[in-house]
Design an enzyme around this catalytic site. Structure first.
Site, PDB file in Angstrom:
ATOM      1  CE  LYS A   1      -2.504  -2.697  -1.332  1.00 48.61           C
ATOM      2  NZ  LYS A   1      -2.208  -3.140  -2.701  1.00 48.61           N
TER       3      LYS A   1
ATOM      4  CB  SER B   1       4.847  -2.116   5.107  1.00 49.60           C
ATOM      5  OG  SER B   1       3.766  -1.219   5.141  1.00 49.60           O
TER       6      SER B   1
END
Ligand code: PLP
Length: 461
Positions: free
Chosen positions: A61, A281
């Site tokens: 991110k 994830s």
């Protein structure tokens, strides 16, 4: 002897940087690709993990944080004296907090209480104003009391705040089109055949996939999402993806599901067998890849590993109780759930009483047959107007007390409460029961479930 000032310029090969922002990844400074050897069952196919925690603030991110800020500065939305408000599942907040600090934009971030303790604490440690709310791990689209609605409200009512909104901001996928895609193409010398990413905002897959397909249309772009009810931070289930603006399945070759169990088990194997400190994830994305990618000569797979394991230690006892000695069972605190926790858990358990909930399909037939059914949507007006069940009225949860008059006199009148994911409408059932209503229920799974089951929404898009 005169002291000669030595100016050392940014040099990616020598890894010297004039500021931490110089470490943001790009084609000249790509995050590493590492081959997987132990957990992949292939003889021919080569699988590479792209380790995104090599970004300066520890996750994929950082790319979108930098690009969304750059974009907002260019359009004049960010500048001197401005602050950033952004709902996040944690990683975007970490990137925005540090880049905001470096550029003088303080960050306020509404987020879910379910976010692992580590992320909430580190955000505060980075100087962020953290607002903890009841919301799902990856902020649920349409939840009135959720992080997204809260950030929107702040940005609307307080002019010095700007919301970048990673969920709809094209600067999100564009950051991957400009960096992740070119990096992978250069690192694989254009030999990549399959690109795999987990699905959250879908910025990673949409931006990177678009770049790679522009280089060679036959590169397979594969998206992996978690099962409903999962607890993998940062990613979204099929139901949530339906309301994700950057989710563009027609640009991908395939999307497939991985269960919670499979994902956490693969995460453990990556750490213990491959010695790669990948987060949950990453395990999810690899599980999905192994379900569809063939073992064939010339097959080169690149999978995005968004962040590392250290942010999830406190949530591992749920998935690997064997790793946590009995006395460290609860989140960070030493001796297990308090009496209050048990009492609250029992109350929430009671709320699960099936008579207090109604399934979407049963409600659909009730809407058709019943003349005096009152359907109350407790989400915010803004989100209600985006899409709601026909015939429903909107009373945002926090206004229920003041707008009692709009509820029927008859305490036996059939009432169904609705929200985004069916969590808060349950609480309102309790509230209406405390007002004496005897025939009030909550719609299970909320609007997400109603949409997933294909029931009508108005206004029709
Ligand atoms: C840990 C983690 N994995 C996966 C993702 C999904 O990435 P994207 O939002 O680009 O789809 C995110 C996004 O927040 C994340 O934080």
């Amino acid at each position: 002897m005169a002291i000669v000032a030595v100016i050392m310029n940014t040099d990616h090969t020598l890894r010297i940087y004039e500021s931490i922002l110089g470490l943001l990844s790009s084609e000249d400074n790509p995050t590493p690709l590492v081959r997987l050897n132990k957990v992949v069952p292939f003889e021919h196919t080569q699988v590479y993990a792209k380790l995104e925690w090599y970004n300066p603030f520890g996750a994929v991110k950082d790319r979108i944080a930098a690009n969304m800020i750059r974009d907002a500065e260019a359009s004049g939305h960010l500048g001197e004296g401005k602050r950033i408000v952004e709902p996040t599942s944690g990683n975007t907040g970490l990137g925005l907090a540090m880049i905001g600090n470096a550029k003088g934009y303080p960050l306020q971030t509404p987020l879910s209480k379910a976010i692992p303790l580590e992320k909430r604490t580190v955000l505060r440690f980075f100087g962020t104003e953290v607002i903890e709310l009841d919301d799902s791990l990856c902020p649920a689209p349409g939840a009135p009391e959720g992080a997204i609605a809260r950030a929107m409200e702040t940005a609307k009512t307080q002019p010095d705040f700007h919301m970048l909104n990673q969920y709809v901001n094209e600067a999100n996928p564009n950051s991957h089109y400009a960096t992740t895609g070119p990096e992978i193409w250069k690192q694989t010398e254009g030999k990549i055949t399959h690109f795999v990413a987990g699905l959250g905002t879908c910025g990673t897959i949409t931006g990177t996939g678009r770049f790679l397909k522009e280089q060679r249309a036959d590169v397979k772009v594969i998206g992996v999402y978690p099962e409903e009810g999962h607890d993998i931070p940062g990613v979204r289930s099929q139901a949530q993806l339906q309301q994700t603006k950057l989710y563009r399945p027609d640009e991908y070759d395939e999307t497939l599901e991985a269960t919670n169990r499979e994902s956490f088990d693969m995460c453990l194997r990556l750490n213990q067998e491959e010695c790669i400190i990948a987060g949950p994830s990453s395990g999810m994305a690899l599980v999905g890849a192994l379900k569809t990618i063939p073992d064939a000569p010339g097959t080169i797979v690149v999978i995005i590993f968004p962040d590392n394991v250290f942010k999830y230690a406190s949530s591992f006892h749920r998935h690997f109780p064997q790793l946590c000695p009995a006395d460290s069972q609860s989140d960070g605190t030493s001796s297990g759930p308090s009496k209050n926790d048990l009492w609250l858990a029992e109350m929430m358990e009671n709320l699960k009483n099936p008579h207090d909930t109604i399934r979407a399909k049963d409600l659909a037939s009730m809407v058709q047959d019943s003349k005096n059914l009152l359907l109350v949507d407790v989400r915010s007006q803004e989100i209600f107007e985006e899409g709601h069940i026909p015939q429903s009225i909107n009373i945002p949860m926090e206004e229920l007390g003041d707008r009692k008059k709009e509820l029927p006199e008859d305490r036996d009148a059939p009432i169904v409460m609705v929200c985004g994911i069916g969590k808060f409408s349950k609480n309102t059932v309790l509230y209406l029961k405390s007002m004496g209503y005897r025939n009030v229920r909550s719609m299970k799974g909320g609007i997400n479930e109603w949409v997933r089951k294909g029931h009508p929404i108005e206004p029709v898009e």
